[in-house]
Design a protein around this motif. Structure first.
Motif, PDB file in Angstrom:
ATOM      1  N   THR A 148       0.831  -1.207   0.000  1.00 40.75           N
ATOM      2  CA  THR A 148       0.000   0.000   0.000  1.00 40.75           C
ATOM      3  C   THR A 148       0.863   1.254   0.000  1.00 40.75           C
ATOM      4  OG1 THR A 148      -1.803  -1.136   1.148  1.00 40.75           O
ATOM      5  CG2 THR A 148      -1.766   1.263   1.283  1.00 40.75           C
ATOM      6  N   ARG A 149       1.888   1.260   0.817  1.00 40.23           N
ATOM      7  CA  ARG A 149       2.777   2.426   0.892  1.00 40.23           C
ATOM      8  C   ARG A 149       3.477   2.666  -0.444  1.00 40.23           C
ATOM      9  NH1 ARG A 149       5.732   1.145   6.709  1.00 40.23           N
ATOM     10  NH2 ARG A 149       3.824   0.543   7.791  1.00 40.23           N
ATOM     11  N   GLU A 150       3.985   1.599  -1.033  1.00 46.96           N
ATOM     12  CA  GLU A 150       4.677   1.739  -2.313  1.00 46.96           C
ATOM     13  C   GLU A 150       3.712   2.205  -3.405  1.00 46.96           C
ATOM     14  OE1 GLU A 150       7.914   1.559  -2.989  1.00 46.96           O
ATOM     15  OE2 GLU A 150       8.287   1.210  -0.855  1.00 46.96           O
ATOM     16  N   LYS A 151       2.475   1.706  -3.337  1.00 49.14           N
ATOM     17  CA  LYS A 151       1.471   2.098  -4.322  1.00 49.14           C
ATOM     18  C   LYS A 151       1.176   3.589  -4.227  1.00 49.14           C
ATOM     19  CE  LYS A 151      -2.083  -0.666  -4.804  1.00 49.14           C
ATOM     20  NZ  LYS A 151      -3.422  -1.293  -4.569  1.00 49.14           N
ATOM     21  N   LEU A 152       1.056   4.086  -3.011  1.00 49.33           N
ATOM     22  CA  LEU A 152       0.778   5.514  -2.826  1.00 49.33           C
ATOM     23  C   LEU A 152       1.939   6.374  -3.309  1.00 49.33           C
ATOM     24  CD1 LEU A 152      -1.053   5.529   0.611  1.00 49.33           C
ATOM     25  CD2 LEU A 152      -1.979   6.335  -1.554  1.00 49.33           C
TER      26      LEU A 152
END
Length: 263
Positions: A21-25
């Motif tokens: 999720t963090r990398e996606k954001l």
């Protein structure tokens, strides 16, 4: 984890979903879809998700069910999407929108026409059939100052029910004051958004939207009278109380145990 590609994150990592999720954001930030302020919002939400145990509880599922019922019985329902919601749950938002034939409006707190077009384009690439935001006829909400009050005339302005996520509390309150029913996905039950909405979904945005897709398969088989029974029996104050209580129970359990991880 600096500059790590999502594919490089080992699936055996105990925080795999969170890291993805963090990398996606960050990826969507670099694409100009998410703003820096959205990264802060994600961190705050994730902190509350930790306390909730990172799963959908009964109170969230109840609010999600009522939201789907409203989407089905309302005259002009709409799904309001901002940068974070598009990044976190874009595919599922599109599935929900297409399945129920409900339009999406891209509406941003940190508004720019360029970012609206990017989000629209992204959702359309995912298969969204009805997205508005950049080319629509725009009007200004009378009770909301600044660019965030700009909406589509045939979208949020016309809507009688608005589903939104990770949203600003002032805007949620403004929509409510205009007589619209508002359902808000917000992991923080203390927030103005959570407190202002008619229906508060205390759940993570992607989980909540996936849940609503499943729930819609069931509720689409019901008649309007049965759907009205679902909405009329709903008590948002009770839902918020249950969310607070779950946090209290989990924090008490953590207090009693001290160490939560077995090394």
């Amino acid at each position: 984890m600096d500059n790590m590609n999502i594919d490089e994150i080992p699936k055996t990592h105990p925080r795999y979903k969170s890291l993805v999720t963090r990398e996606k954001l960050v990826e969507f930030f670099n694409k100009g879809i998410v703003v820096a302020h959205g990264l802060v919002a994600q961190g705050r939400g994730e902190a509350f998700d930790y306390i909730l145990g990172e799963k959908s509880h009964d109170f969230a599922l109840e609010a999600e069910k009522v939201s789907v019922a409203y989407l089905l019985i309302s005259n002009f329902p709409i799904i309001s999407v901002n940068g974070n919601y598009a990044a976190l749950a874009g595919e599922d938002v599109v599935k929900l929108s297409n399945s129920l034939n409900i339009p999406i409006e891209v509406n941003l707190f940190h508004r720019s026409e360029e970012r609206i077009r990017k989000i629209e384009s992204y959702l359309k690439d995912l298969g969204a059939r009805h997205v508005m935001g950049s080319e629509c006829k725009k009007v200004k909400l009378s009770n909301l100052e600044g660019p965030r009050g700009i909406v589509c005339e045939d979208g949020i302005y016309k809507a009688d029910f608005v589903l939104l996520a990770i949203e600003d509390g002032d805007r949620t309150q403004a929509l409510r004051n205009l007589g619209k029913k508002v359902a808000a996905i917000d992991l923080n039950p203390f927030s103005r958004t959570a407190q202002s909405a008619h229906i508060t979904i205390v759940d993570e945005a992607e989980r909540a939207t996936k849940n609503m897709i499943k729930i819609s398969d069931e509720l689409m088989q019901l008649g309007k009278c049965d759907l009205l029974k679902i909405t009329e029996s709903y008590d948002n104050k009770s839902i918020l109380s249950k969310a607070f209580n779950k946090m209290l129970v989990n924090l008490k359990d953590a207090y009693d145990k001290g160490m939560l991880i077995n090394f």
